[in-house]
Scaffold this motif. Sequence first.
Motif, mmCIF file in Angstrom:
data_model
loop_
_atom_site.group_PDB
_atom_site.id
_atom_site.type_symbol
_atom_site.label_atom_id
_atom_site.label_comp_id
_atom_site.label_asym_id
_atom_site.label_seq_id
_atom_site.Cartn_x
_atom_site.Cartn_y
_atom_site.Cartn_z
ATOM 1 N N ALA A 100 0.829 -1.207 0.000
ATOM 2 C CA ALA A 100 0.000 0.000 0.000
ATOM 3 C C ALA A 100 0.864 1.258 0.000
ATOM 4 O O ALA A 100 0.522 2.259 -0.644
ATOM 5 C CB ALA A 100 -0.934 -0.006 1.205
ATOM 6 N N ALA A 101 1.992 1.209 0.704
ATOM 7 C CA ALA A 101 2.875 2.370 0.761
ATOM 8 C C ALA A 101 3.484 2.696 -0.597
ATOM 9 O O ALA A 101 3.777 3.856 -0.894
ATOM 10 C CB ALA A 101 3.982 2.132 1.784
ATOM 11 N N ALA A 102 3.670 1.675 -1.440
ATOM 12 C CA ALA A 102 4.246 1.888 -2.767
ATOM 13 C C ALA A 102 3.192 2.164 -3.827
ATOM 14 O O ALA A 102 3.526 2.574 -4.942
ATOM 15 C CB ALA A 102 5.070 0.668 -3.179
ATOM 16 N N ARG A 103 1.928 1.964 -3.498
ATOM 17 C CA ARG A 103 0.858 2.076 -4.486
ATOM 18 C C ARG A 103 0.774 3.483 -5.071
ATOM 19 O O ARG A 103 0.468 3.654 -6.273
ATOM 20 C CB ARG A 103 -0.469 1.691 -3.829
ATOM 21 C CG ARG A 103 -1.716 1.767 -4.689
ATOM 22 C CD ARG A 103 -1.761 0.753 -5.804
ATOM 23 N NE ARG A 103 -1.072 1.173 -7.012
ATOM 24 C CZ ARG A 103 -1.086 0.485 -8.143
ATOM 25 N NH1 ARG A 103 -1.734 -0.651 -8.238
ATOM 26 N NH2 ARG A 103 -0.446 0.944 -9.195
ATOM 27 N N ALA A 104 1.043 4.497 -4.263
ATOM 28 C CA ALA A 104 0.926 5.873 -4.741
ATOM 29 C C ALA A 104 1.998 6.237 -5.757
ATOM 30 O O ALA A 104 1.892 7.268 -6.432
ATOM 31 C CB ALA A 104 0.989 6.841 -3.559
ATOM 32 N N ALA A 105 3.003 5.399 -5.918
ATOM 33 C CA ALA A 105 4.118 5.718 -6.809
ATOM 34 C C ALA A 105 3.744 5.591 -8.280
ATOM 35 O O ALA A 105 4.424 6.136 -9.145
ATOM 36 C CB ALA A 105 5.310 4.821 -6.499
ATOM 37 N N THR A 106 2.666 4.865 -8.603
ATOM 38 C CA THR A 106 2.325 4.610 -10.001
ATOM 39 C C THR A 106 0.885 4.150 -10.144
ATOM 40 O O THR A 106 0.290 3.638 -9.192
ATOM 41 C CB THR A 106 3.260 3.523 -10.592
ATOM 42 O OG1 THR A 106 2.915 3.318 -11.968
ATOM 43 C CG2 THR A 106 3.118 2.210 -9.846
ATOM 44 N N ASP A 107 0.353 4.314 -11.350
ATOM 45 C CA ASP A 107 -0.947 3.744 -11.691
ATOM 46 C C ASP A 107 -0.806 2.394 -12.380
ATOM 47 O O ASP A 107 -1.812 1.752 -12.697
ATOM 48 C CB ASP A 107 -1.715 4.695 -12.621
ATOM 49 C CG ASP A 107 -2.113 5.983 -11.921
ATOM 50 O OD1 ASP A 107 -2.350 5.942 -10.696
ATOM 51 O OD2 ASP A 107 -2.179 7.023 -12.599
ATOM 52 N N THR A 108 0.421 1.957 -12.628
ATOM 53 C CA THR A 108 0.655 0.660 -13.259
ATOM 54 C C THR A 108 0.073 -0.446 -12.379
ATOM 55 O O THR A 108 0.238 -0.420 -11.161
ATOM 56 C CB THR A 108 2.167 0.433 -13.442
ATOM 57 O OG1 THR A 108 2.663 1.439 -14.332
ATOM 58 C CG2 THR A 108 2.456 -0.939 -14.037
ATOM 59 N N PRO A 109 -0.621 -1.419 -12.965
ATOM 60 C CA PRO A 109 -1.260 -2.457 -12.153
ATOM 61 C C PRO A 109 -0.270 -3.246 -11.295
ATOM 62 O O PRO A 109 0.873 -3.485 -11.700
ATOM 63 C CB PRO A 109 -1.916 -3.359 -13.199
ATOM 64 C CG PRO A 109 -2.134 -2.476 -14.380
ATOM 65 C CD PRO A 109 -0.963 -1.547 -14.405
ATOM 66 N N PHE A 110 -0.725 -3.623 -10.119
ATOM 67 C CA PHE A 110 0.016 -4.497 -9.207
ATOM 68 C C PHE A 110 -0.646 -5.875 -9.206
ATOM 69 O O PHE A 110 -1.874 -5.987 -9.248
ATOM 70 C CB PHE A 110 -0.034 -3.976 -7.772
ATOM 71 C CG PHE A 110 0.886 -2.824 -7.469
ATOM 72 C CD1 PHE A 110 1.706 -2.261 -8.434
ATOM 73 C CD2 PHE A 110 0.925 -2.287 -6.181
ATOM 74 C CE1 PHE A 110 2.547 -1.196 -8.142
ATOM 75 C CE2 PHE A 110 1.764 -1.235 -5.868
ATOM 76 C CZ PHE A 110 2.570 -0.675 -6.837
ATOM 77 N N GLU A 111 0.158 -6.922 -9.126
ATOM 78 C CA GLU A 111 -0.362 -8.255 -8.864
ATOM 79 C C GLU A 111 0.333 -8.814 -7.632
ATOM 80 O O GLU A 111 1.532 -8.619 -7.439
ATOM 81 C CB GLU A 111 -0.172 -9.192 -10.057
ATOM 82 C CG GLU A 111 1.257 -9.502 -10.447
ATOM 83 C CD GLU A 111 1.344 -10.457 -11.635
ATOM 84 O OE1 GLU A 111 1.881 -11.561 -11.445
ATOM 85 O OE2 GLU A 111 0.888 -10.096 -12.735
#
Length: 229
Positions: free
Chosen positions: A57-68
Amino acid sequence: MTALRPLLIVPSVLPADFGRLSDEVKELVEAGVDRIQWDVMDGNFVPNLTFGPDVIAAARAATDTPFEAHLMIVEPDRFLGQYVDAGCELIIVHAEACPHLHRTLARIRDLGARSGVALNPHTPAHVVEHVLEETDLVLAMTVNPGFGGQAYIASVEPKIATLRRMIDDSGLPIELEVDGGITDTTIAGAAAAGADVFISGSWLYGHQAGKAAGVELLRAVAIESAGLS
């Protein structure tokens, strides 16, 4: 495999500097990756510990690229919501860890994410035959999960080909992912067997010309090997 199916290059962040994950994510996006994989390990299903949902969650704001999130954990049902809330659009569970796989995959979709099921190298393809309608991605592990930097197990390629036929016969838009030991040489066999999503960690991070050049090379070899060039 047809040209209508894109070939995706997805890095594992397992080799990253855990002290600067947001910056690492930004660098991967700038290198041209298609999405980013988080290898979640619990020290039980596999002998290692990695990322909890708060770290992702802490890294989520770094990009809109999808996470899996690749959940290499026991009792994944207990944590599905946390990883979806952390920003993972795709949640992959292991068939070996899910006694009620159909229900687990359906639950992932109910939470608003795409569902994936992973198979260890020894697990036969037919294990997913009756859950394809609940599945958005099948992951054929080409190493035994738990550690980065392992050697690619080429004997999994016939299983990849079997999964490709199963998916094509189903008529469903299911991605076929491979993970483990993917390099500029091993990706050729996986692509020729029918995989369309390729996880690379140690090789990509160690590429002498940098991550962007590594992503470009992996994509080019996969396209050629799949007969799409």
